[in-house]
Design an enzyme around this catalytic site. Structure first.
Site, PDB file in Angstrom:
ATOM      1  N   THR A   1     -10.810  -7.034 -10.600  1.00 12.68           N
ATOM      2  CA  THR A   1     -10.669  -6.582  -9.214  1.00 12.68           C
ATOM      3  C   THR A   1      -9.528  -5.586  -9.004  1.00 12.68           C
ATOM      4  OG1 THR A   1      -9.330  -8.533  -8.680  1.00 12.68           O
ATOM      5  CG2 THR A   1     -11.701  -8.680  -8.266  1.00 12.68           C
TER       6      THR A   1
ATOM      7  N   TYR B   1       4.964 -13.784 -21.608  1.00 13.71           N
ATOM      8  CA  TYR B   1       4.045 -12.653 -21.633  1.00 13.71           C
ATOM      9  C   TYR B   1       4.011 -12.031 -23.028  1.00 13.71           C
ATOM     10  CZ  TYR B   1       2.068  -8.081 -20.446  1.00 13.71           C
ATOM     11  OH  TYR B   1       1.299  -6.945 -20.404  1.00 13.71           O
TER      12      TYR B   1
END
Length: 259
Positions: free
Chosen positions: A16, A154
């Site tokens: 998205t 991360y």
């Protein structure tokens, strides 16, 4: 290259915004029928209308929801040819001394387990294709090779999914599948999120200069440049490319620029 992916069905996770949305647009433009996932329903439905694709609300770490997602893809299109394991986040991450176990577990679930589930279910679906064909692309990061001190989770997950891509690629070959698995390692990409970060700073021009100065090419990547690499790896032009880690960072991690 219009038509390069004609007849192929693609699944994009985290589709998205950012690289995911760019990849969904690019794959559709090149002829693929695209299913993409995310949690922002209104944005997802709007993008689906724009590209003639199909949005499914789903979080990659939701293991129980994966069979229904794959059933949707196969039920509507009959096959899966391309999977872009894109969904990921660094939100809330910190350095090794300060990261909380809650943040660590959440990012591992999204960035690592979510990628594993994407690859696992994609392989199972692609194995149904005649000749067991397909292409899986994992979105890692240049930080897999050059970890960030202030984003330990991360960096760790992005390195882990490179190993996952290689393991899956070897497995697919050994299983006599013609399913290819590769990882891409982008540098700083000028997404809407990065633009928002720059504009929110006291001196946006200075922050932009820092981002651009990280690469010897003296700029950030554009979303469609990364999406173009995804489309190439998804295409039959990359038929012998599997188990690779491909850096797209303007030479940021190639070496030191010196003083």
């Amino acid at each position: 290259m219009a038509g390069r992916l004609d007849g192929k069905v693609a699944l994009v996770t985290g589709g998205t915004s950012g690289i995911g949305a760019g990849a969904a647009r690019r794959l559709a433009a090149e002829g693929a029928r695209v299913v993409f996932t995310g949690s922002k329903a209104e944005i997802g439905e709007a993008l689906a209308r724009e590209i003639g694709g199909r949005f499914v609300s789903h979080r990659v770490e939701d293991a129980a929801g994966w069979p229904a997602l794959i059933d949707t893809v196969l039920g509507e299109f009959g096959r899966l040819d391309i999977a872009f394991a894109n969904a990921g986040t660094e939100q809330g991450d910190a350095n090794i001394e300060q990261v909380s176990i809650e943040t660590w577990d959440r990012l591992i679930a999204i960035n690592q387990t979510g990628v594993m589930l994407t690859v696992q279910h994609a392989i199972r679906a692609m194995a149904r294709n005649a000749g067991a064909t397909g292409s899986i692309i994992i979105n890692s990061s240049m930080n897999a090779a050059r970890p960030l001190g202030n984003y330990v989770t991360y960096s760790t997950t992005k390195a882990a999914v490179v190993a996952l891509a290689k393991s899956a690629a070897v497995y697919c070959g050994q299983a006599k599948y013609r399913i290819r698995v590769n990882a891409i390692l982008p540098g700083v990409v000028e997404t809407d999120m990065i633009r928002h970060i720059m504009q929110s700073q006291e001196d946006p021009v200075a922050v932009r200069a820092i981002y651009e100065g990280m690469a010897p090419l003296n700029r950030m990547a554009q979303v469609d440049e990364v999406a173009g690499l995804v489309a190439y790896l998804a295409s039959d032009e990359a038929a012998f490319l599997s188990g690779a880690e491909i850096t797209i960072d303007g030479a940021t991690t190639a070496g030191m620029m010196g003083v």
